[in-house]
Structures are given as C-alpha cells and as structure tokens.
Design a protein around this motif. Structure first.
Motif, PDB file in Angstrom:
ATOM      1  N   ASP A  39      -4.666 -13.674 -10.574  1.00  0.00           N
ATOM      2  CA  ASP A  39      -4.250 -13.918  -9.191  1.00  0.00           C
ATOM      3  C   ASP A  39      -2.939 -13.687  -8.841  1.00  0.00           C
ATOM      4  N   ALA A  40      -2.197 -13.438  -9.304  1.00  0.00           N
ATOM      5  CA  ALA A  40      -1.240 -13.537  -8.748  1.00  0.00           C
ATOM      6  C   ALA A  40      -0.343 -12.105  -8.457  1.00  0.00           C
ATOM      7  N   ILE A  41      -1.454 -11.053  -9.213  1.00  0.00           N
ATOM      8  CA  ILE A  41      -1.726  -9.335  -9.025  1.00  0.00           C
ATOM      9  C   ILE A  41      -1.878  -9.042  -7.359  1.00  0.00           C
ATOM     10  N   ARG A  42      -3.022 -10.168  -7.809  1.00  0.00           N
ATOM     11  CA  ARG A  42      -4.069  -9.964  -7.233  1.00  0.00           C
ATOM     12  C   ARG A  42      -3.170 -10.027  -5.580  1.00  0.00           C
ATOM     13  N   ARG A  43      -3.212 -11.323  -5.094  1.00  0.00           N
ATOM     14  CA  ARG A  43      -2.362 -11.399  -3.830  1.00  0.00           C
ATOM     15  C   ARG A  43      -0.779 -10.578  -3.600  1.00  0.00           C
ATOM     16  N   ALA A  44      -0.224 -10.256  -4.415  1.00  0.00           N
ATOM     17  CA  ALA A  44       0.859  -9.314  -4.550  1.00  0.00           C
ATOM     18  C   ALA A  44       0.069  -7.835  -3.941  1.00  0.00           C
ATOM     19  N   VAL A  45      -1.175  -7.409  -4.128  1.00  0.00           N
ATOM     20  CA  VAL A  45      -1.527  -6.193  -4.480  1.00  0.00           C
ATOM     21  C   VAL A  45      -1.545  -6.385  -2.856  1.00  0.00           C
ATOM     22  N   TRP A  46      -2.691  -6.941  -2.204  1.00  0.00           N
ATOM     23  CA  TRP A  46      -3.018  -7.406  -1.131  1.00  0.00           C
ATOM     24  C   TRP A  46      -2.123  -7.530  -0.091  1.00  0.00           C
ATOM     25  N   THR A  47      -1.115  -7.840  -0.006  1.00  0.00           N
ATOM     26  CA  THR A  47      -0.240  -7.854   0.494  1.00  0.00           C
ATOM     27  C   THR A  47       0.636  -6.582   0.971  1.00  0.00           C
ATOM     28  N   GLU A  48       1.270  -5.790  -0.048  1.00  0.00           N
ATOM     29  CA  GLU A  48       1.655  -4.729  -0.161  1.00  0.00           C
ATOM     30  C   GLU A  48       0.921  -4.270  -0.069  1.00  0.00           C
ATOM     31  N   LEU A  49      -0.966  -3.870   0.008  1.00  0.00           N
ATOM     32  CA  LEU A  49      -2.010  -3.290   1.032  1.00  0.00           C
ATOM     33  C   LEU A  49      -1.986  -3.337   2.653  1.00  0.00           C
ATOM     34  N   GLU A  50      -1.286  -4.405   3.091  1.00  0.00           N
ATOM     35  CA  GLU A  50      -1.456  -5.080   4.460  1.00  0.00           C
ATOM     36  C   GLU A  50      -1.129  -3.742   5.131  1.00  0.00           C
ATOM     37  N   TYR A  51      -0.094  -3.302   5.379  1.00  0.00           N
ATOM     38  CA  TYR A  51       0.888  -2.242   5.886  1.00  0.00           C
ATOM     39  C   TYR A  51       0.640  -1.183   5.712  1.00  0.00           C
ATOM     40  N   ALA A  52       0.008  -1.063   5.015  1.00  0.00           N
ATOM     41  CA  ALA A  52      -0.579   1.009   4.387  1.00  0.00           C
ATOM     42  C   ALA A  52      -2.156   1.409   4.917  1.00  0.00           C
ATOM     43  N   ARG A 104      -7.197   4.528   4.119  1.00  0.00           N
ATOM     44  CA  ARG A 104      -8.005   5.980   2.765  1.00  0.00           C
ATOM     45  C   ARG A 104      -6.366   6.786   2.270  1.00  0.00           C
ATOM     46  N   LEU A 105      -5.949   6.403   1.240  1.00  0.00           N
ATOM     47  CA  LEU A 105      -4.846   7.344   0.673  1.00  0.00           C
ATOM     48  C   LEU A 105      -5.440   8.288  -0.441  1.00  0.00           C
ATOM     49  N   LEU A 106      -5.012   9.246  -0.726  1.00  0.00           N
ATOM     50  CA  LEU A 106      -5.215  10.432  -1.354  1.00  0.00           C
ATOM     51  C   LEU A 106      -3.857  10.190  -2.384  1.00  0.00           C
ATOM     52  N   ASN A 107      -4.222  10.015  -3.944  1.00  0.00           N
ATOM     53  CA  ASN A 107      -3.730   9.873  -4.799  1.00  0.00           C
ATOM     54  C   ASN A 107      -2.944  11.567  -5.077  1.00  0.00           C
ATOM     55  N   LEU A 142      -9.165  11.622  -2.512  1.00  0.00           N
ATOM     56  CA  LEU A 142      -8.870  10.630  -1.724  1.00  0.00           C
ATOM     57  C   LEU A 142      -9.878   9.361  -2.015  1.00  0.00           C
ATOM     58  N   CYS A 143      -8.525   7.966  -2.208  1.00  0.00           N
ATOM     59  CA  CYS A 143      -9.211   6.745  -2.402  1.00  0.00           C
ATOM     60  C   CYS A 143      -9.423   5.801  -1.146  1.00  0.00           C
ATOM     61  N   ASP A 144     -10.626   4.765  -1.083  1.00  0.00           N
ATOM     62  CA  ASP A 144     -10.253   3.766   0.275  1.00  0.00           C
ATOM     63  C   ASP A 144      -9.716   2.636  -0.966  1.00  0.00           C
ATOM     64  N   ARG A 145      -9.103   1.652   0.396  1.00  0.00           N
ATOM     65  CA  ARG A 145      -8.752   0.798  -0.429  1.00  0.00           C
ATOM     66  C   ARG A 145      -9.671   0.133  -2.020  1.00  0.00           C
ATOM     67  N   ALA A 146     -10.505   0.094  -1.826  1.00  0.00           N
ATOM     68  CA  ALA A 146     -11.108  -0.904  -3.474  1.00  0.00           C
ATOM     69  C   ALA A 146     -10.940   0.417  -4.447  1.00  0.00           C
ATOM     70  N   GLY A 147     -11.561   1.775  -3.671  1.00  0.00           N
ATOM     71  CA  GLY A 147     -10.827   3.025  -4.981  1.00  0.00           C
ATOM     72  C   GLY A 147      -9.149   2.986  -5.536  1.00  0.00           C
ATOM     73  N   GLN A 148      -8.043   2.366  -4.482  1.00  0.00           N
ATOM     74  CA  GLN A 148      -6.835   2.505  -4.497  1.00  0.00           C
ATOM     75  C   GLN A 148      -6.750   1.296  -6.255  1.00  0.00           C
ATOM     76  N   CYS A 176      -7.582  11.987   6.199  1.00  0.00           N
ATOM     77  CA  CYS A 176      -7.786  10.404   6.208  1.00  0.00           C
ATOM     78  C   CYS A 176      -8.343   8.998   6.694  1.00  0.00           C
ATOM     79  N   ILE A 177      -8.522   9.491   8.497  1.00  0.00           N
ATOM     80  CA  ILE A 177      -9.500   9.055   8.550  1.00  0.00           C
ATOM     81  C   ILE A 177     -10.534   9.474   9.732  1.00  0.00           C
ATOM     82  N   ASP A 178     -11.553   8.160   8.959  1.00  0.00           N
ATOM     83  CA  ASP A 178     -12.528   8.575   9.654  1.00  0.00           C
ATOM     84  C   ASP A 178     -13.090   7.855  10.657  1.00  0.00           C
TER      85      ASP A 178
END
Length: 619
Positions: free
Chosen positions: A78-91, A94-97, A103-109, A202-204
């Motif tokens: 739970d703590a990790i999940r919250r930290a991940v969503w906080t970090e990805l809020e300003y990302a 879609r991102l390239l690995n 190419l990964c969407d949010r779920a893929g990341q 990286c944008i649809d």
C-alpha cells in the motif's frame, strides 16, 4: 561472486537454526536476511511471512510483542502504491522503456516496476520505522521512474504512435524520425534513465481526452523531468560558439517552454555529440551556453534559469513569445498555456485569433493585468481590444519617466489650493470602487477614465494612403494625432454626428498606491509547489510609481487620505496610453486600432469634471 557465496553460507546457517527449533521465529528471521542479501526476494518474502506467524503464535508475551516491530508485506504494498502514484502524477501518460524499447502506458509502467528487483527489495524491507520506510520507498520509486524528455524541431518523417506501438524501438528500420528516436532512447539509457518521452510518438493524437491532458500538462511534465535533452538537428558536429544561437530550435513556439520548464537541460548536436563538447551535467549552469542563448533570444539568463509559470510580468512574457512560430496556427496560443499556468480547452481547427483570444481573455480574467491590452497592430475578431496576432507584442511597452518626490510634493501643495479636499476624495473613492477588468462572452468590461471626443479631422498635407492620420480633440485632453487603417467619420462641435467616440485611460488599480496583499506574502518561501507558482508583484510599470511607493523590504508609508488622493491626481497628470473607442450600439464600443501608441495627457489635473469614471463594454 564472493558476496553471493557469503550469503549462501549465511543461508545454510539459518536453515540449521530453523531445524534446531522450528517453532522459533529466529531461524526464519536469519533466513529472510540471508535471502535478501542474495537478492532472492520472492523467497525472502515467504520466509518473512512465516517469521511473522511464528511471532504471533509464540507462547511468551514478550516474543509476541516483537511482532509490532514489523510491517507485513501487504502494508508495504500500500505504501509503495501511494508513492508510485505520487511520482507518476507529474509524468507523461505514455513512456518509452529504454531497456526494452517498448512503449508503455501507465499500467505498463507500474507492471514493469512490480516485476523489478527494486520493487521486491522494498516489499521485503522489514523495518517498522514509518519515517525510515517512507523515505526509502520515496527514494527508490523516484529513482526508478526518473524520466528524460526530448525537445526538438519536428522533421518531415517523425516516428508516430502507430509506428512504435507493440514494437521494439531499437529493432525498427527507417530514417529520419526513427533514427532520431532510437538515438534519443540510447542516450537516455546509457545515462542510466529507464524512461524516455518524445512528443511525436508518445501521445495518442486521435484521443481528444489524451490530447487535451497532454497539451495542458506539457509544462509540468518538462518541469518534473529528471533531464531534458535538446536535439539541435541543424547544428553540425564540432560547431563553434554561436551555432546554437542560429538554430531553428530557438524560433519554435513549443521549445520556449521546453527550455524554461526543466531544471536540467543538455544540448546535443546533429550527430548526438554534446554541444561545444560541454560535459557538465546541466547546460543551464554553463556560462558560455547561457550567454549565447541570452544574446540569441534577448531574455536575461537568470530569467531563463529561474523561470516560474504564472501571471507575473505578463506583457514581457508575451513579448518573449511574439517572435516564435508554430506549424499549426492554434499552437501559437496552446504553447503558452504552461507559461502562464492556465488550463484551457484545446480545440484544433478553431481560428488562431480565437485560440489567442481565449488565452489572453483568461490572462486578463485571472490577473487583471491591463498590459495585455498594450499592443500595436490589427485587432482580433475575438475582441477588438485584443490583437489578431501575437507579433503585435513585439514592441516593448512604452514607459513613462517617474516623477521626483520633490516635484510630486510641489504639485500636491499646489493642488491643495485649487482642488477641494472632498472632491479629490470623492474622485479617489470612485476609482477605488472600480472592479478589475473582466471578459464575458468575448466582451471586455473595462474599468477606465473616459474623455469625450469632440473632433475628428483628417490631416491634410501628410502622406496619403494607409494608415490615415487624424487630428483628435477631446474634452480635458491635449490635442493629439492617431494613425489608423480604419476609416473614421470626420466631425467637430460645429458639425456633430450621432455616433459617440471616446478616448479612454484603462484603469490600473495599482495607481492607487495600495499594495496587493493577495500577491505579497509576509514571508519569502524558497520551496516550490504547483500551488505557489504565481509570483508576487504588480503588473504596473515601476515608472508609474513614485519613490514613496518603492520601499524594498517594507510596506509603503501610510498617508492621510487627502494626500493619497492628491498624489493619485499627480500620477494621472502624467502622459498615458489611451484607446480610441467608437460606439457601436448603446453602451457598446469597439476599439480603433492604431499603428502606434496613442499617448494622451490631461490639460489640467485639477479639473476632474472632464474625467468620467466607469466600466465600458467593448466588443
């Protein structure tokens, strides 16, 4: 290899301890530690779970109490999940690995993170210290999701979303945009970054929702990037200083925010070698590169480095953007959303005058800054008080020299003899009650001081053609000339017309000398957050204020009301930029654009009778 062997030996010892006393938690605790050291995280978590159960089932109370020292894996998740969503809020969405080239969407990341050694190491981290655990989680998550963004000039054969979806970028064949994308990903990967983002692919752009969010979030994405790479496609290898200044990258609309937003920027030449061979970790800290940029675009290097979005220095920011171009006409406005910190609908296909008008309307509505109305050129179809093109802001705003305090006091003393105190205070109160300018349905409600035009006469003997020069007379003002391409009906007191013309001074509330406490915090705060990006400061030019209003580090000296009212009258006696308005219907006016600033001045500042104070509706 030696470390691994030592952990394997430790694991054997732990297993022996477990065999000696299977009901004790000690053996499983040692097993968990050994497995974590050997990076066998799945087994470590299993051993840790068994250890917790042994503690809970222990007959001794003091042993059971040890359970409180540990966090179970589900709590850690739970703590990790919250930290991940906080970090990805300003990302970006879609991102390239850069490791896999996918190419990964949010779920893929998130799924990539959950299968990583970093995630398993965090899950198996046993401490109960919430602060230590939180900081460790934040640090690991932030490092894992560090992202590199690209700033570049689009070419004719860019890689698009459809070209790379479900494909490994490094395995694609092609030229131009594909090679650029591959090189960018390799540079980011070799620098130790797992994620990369490039706007072309990286944008649809077929998803209106995603496009809206991307355009409105672009500044924030660049702001929170770990690194922004600037690719200069027209700067050849081994270029000499000055090549960056001549690059087309400096002329594009989007690249302005792509440079001022991020904190770390590195420039690469056409062959992906470092510009000027500069190996410093941040070219924003390179004196040579920043001096070159400052000279090229005419913006102070400190302003480029410390830029923050918001409504401060509005007119100056519009001037910075006035010479930049975009491929799509609407992007002239859309590329400035982040600069001013506004969030507006993105409507590709609308007229560029409408896109720019919506942006300027929002700026006026949020800031009350009338310098947005300070421009020279053609009026917009959106509203006649706004320009049709952003190039109308190229000319710097006119400044008026400030008056020495001694001269102000002399004039105030003279006014005390000629202006009744109650009249001065009444005039001051009228202006103080005016509301800020606002837009409603493309109509500008402008608070102003207006002067009735009594004569419009075409000047003979001056150059013929467009624009035409007219002599203007108005009650209470010195005579003046304007030049405009719009034909004006000539009239005078002797030959009046029914249509009403007025010259107006847009009201600037800062002339009252009252500080805007909403924009002036009591204490400076160096920390930055999304919520505090609007900086304190008055949009009025310092030259409009006298020395008593500029007391660094302290509030203005409080004057008695009568003196404050007379001081305002002195300010109003200075030359000002006026608008010529022509009546359209009852209560509605249209601005007549001029090819130069209309500089007006009152004849006698003691005669406030000729100054009508109110709000005028302008189409």
């Amino acid at each position: 290899m030696l470390g691994k062997m030592l952990w394997e030996d430790a694991l054997l010892d732990a297993q022996k301890v477990t065999e000696l006393n299977p009901s004790s938690h000690v053996g499983y605790q040692l097993t968990h530690t050994a497995l974590r050291g050997a990076q066998r995280y799945d087994e470590a978590i299993e051993a840790f779970t068994i250890m917790l159960s042994k503690l809970e089932d222990a007959p001794e109370a003091q042993i059971r109490d040890l359970r409180q020292q540990y966090v179970c894996p589900s709590e850690g998740e739970d703590a990790i999940r919250r930290a991940v969503w906080t970090e990805l809020e300003y990302a970006p969405l879609r991102l390239l690995n850069t490791s896999t080239g996918l190419l990964c969407d949010r779920a893929g990341q998130i799924n990539a993170f959950k299968t990583s050694p970093e995630y398993n190491e965090l899950i198996s981290f046993p401490t109960k210290d919430s602060n230590l655990r939180t900081e460790r989680i934040k640090g690991v998550v932030a490092t894992y999701f560090r992202c590199v963004l690209l700033s570049h000039r689009w070419g004719e054969t860019e890689a698009l979303l459809r070209d790379i979806q479900e494909k490994v970028v490094y395995e694609l064949n092609g030229l131009g945009g594909i090679v650029k994308l591959q090189s960018f990903c390799k540079i980011a990967r070799d620098a130790g970054y797992r994620w990369a983002w490039m706007d072309t692919c990286c944008i649809d752009k077929n998803s209106n929702t995603e496009l809206q969010e991307s355009v409105n979030s672009m500044f924030i994405w660049y702001r929170y990037s770990a690194l922004t790479i600037v690719y200069l496609c027209d700067v050849p290898p081994s270029s000499q200083p000055g090549a960056l200044a001549r690059s087309v990258w400096n002329e594009r609309g989007w690249t302005f925010q792509e440079f001022v937003a991020p904190k770390v920027v590195i420039f690469y030449q056409k062959d992906w070698s470092l510009y000027l061979g500069d190996r410093s970790p941040n070219h924003k800290e390179s004196p040579a590169i920043m001096k070159e940029l400052e000279d090229a675009i005419g913006i102070d290097r400190q302003a480029l480095i410390t830029f923050r979005p918001g409504m401060s220095d509005v007119r100056q920011r519009l001037q910075w953007a006035s010479s930049r171009v975009t491929t799509l006409q609407e992007d002239v406005a859309y590329s400035l959303f982040g600069i001013f910190g506004v969030h507006l609908p993105v409507i590709y296909g609308e007229k560029k005058q409408n896109a720019l008008g919506r942006l300027l309307q929002e700026i006026v509505a949020r800031s009350g800054d009338i310098t947005v109305l300070d421009w020279i050129g053609q009026p917009s179809e959106f509203n006649s008080c706004l320009p049709a093109y952003i190039t109308s802001y190229t000319t710097p705003p006119r400044t008026t020299p400030s008056l020495p305090e001694g001269q102000i006091q002399t004039t105030i003393s003279s006014l005390r003899q000629t202006v009744p105190a109650d009249l001065a205070l009444k005039f001051y109160d009228q202006l103080e009650q005016l509301r800020a300018p606002r837009f409603a349905n493309c109509r500008l409600h402008l608070p102003c001081i207006s002067f009735r035009v009594t004569e419009v006469r075409r000047r003979r003997g001056l150059a013929q053609g467009t624009p035409v020069t007219y002599g203007i007379k108005a009650d209470g003002l010195h005579d003046l000339l304007i030049a405009t391409e719009e034909p004006l009906v000539q009239f005078s007191r002797a030959k009046p017309i029914r249509q009403r013309f007025i010259l107006v001074r847009p009201w600037d509330r800062y002339l009252l000398g009252i500080p805007d406490f909403a924009k002036r915090p009591d204490f400076a705060d160096d920390t930055e957050s999304i919520g505090d990006w609007t900086e304190p400061g008055s949009p009025v030019d310092d030259s409009q204020m006298d020395d008593s209003d500029k007391l660094p580090g302290s509030s203005p000296v409080e004057e008695e009301p009568g003196s404050r009212a007379l001081r305002l009258m002195v300010r109003l006696g200075q030359p000002f930029d006026a608008f010529l308005l022509a009546q359209q219907r009852v209560g509605e006016y249209k601005r007549i654009a001029s090819d130069h600033n209309i500089v007006a001045q009152v004849k006698d500042i003691a005669s406030v009778d000729n100054m009508d104070v109110g709000t005028i509706e302008i189409l």
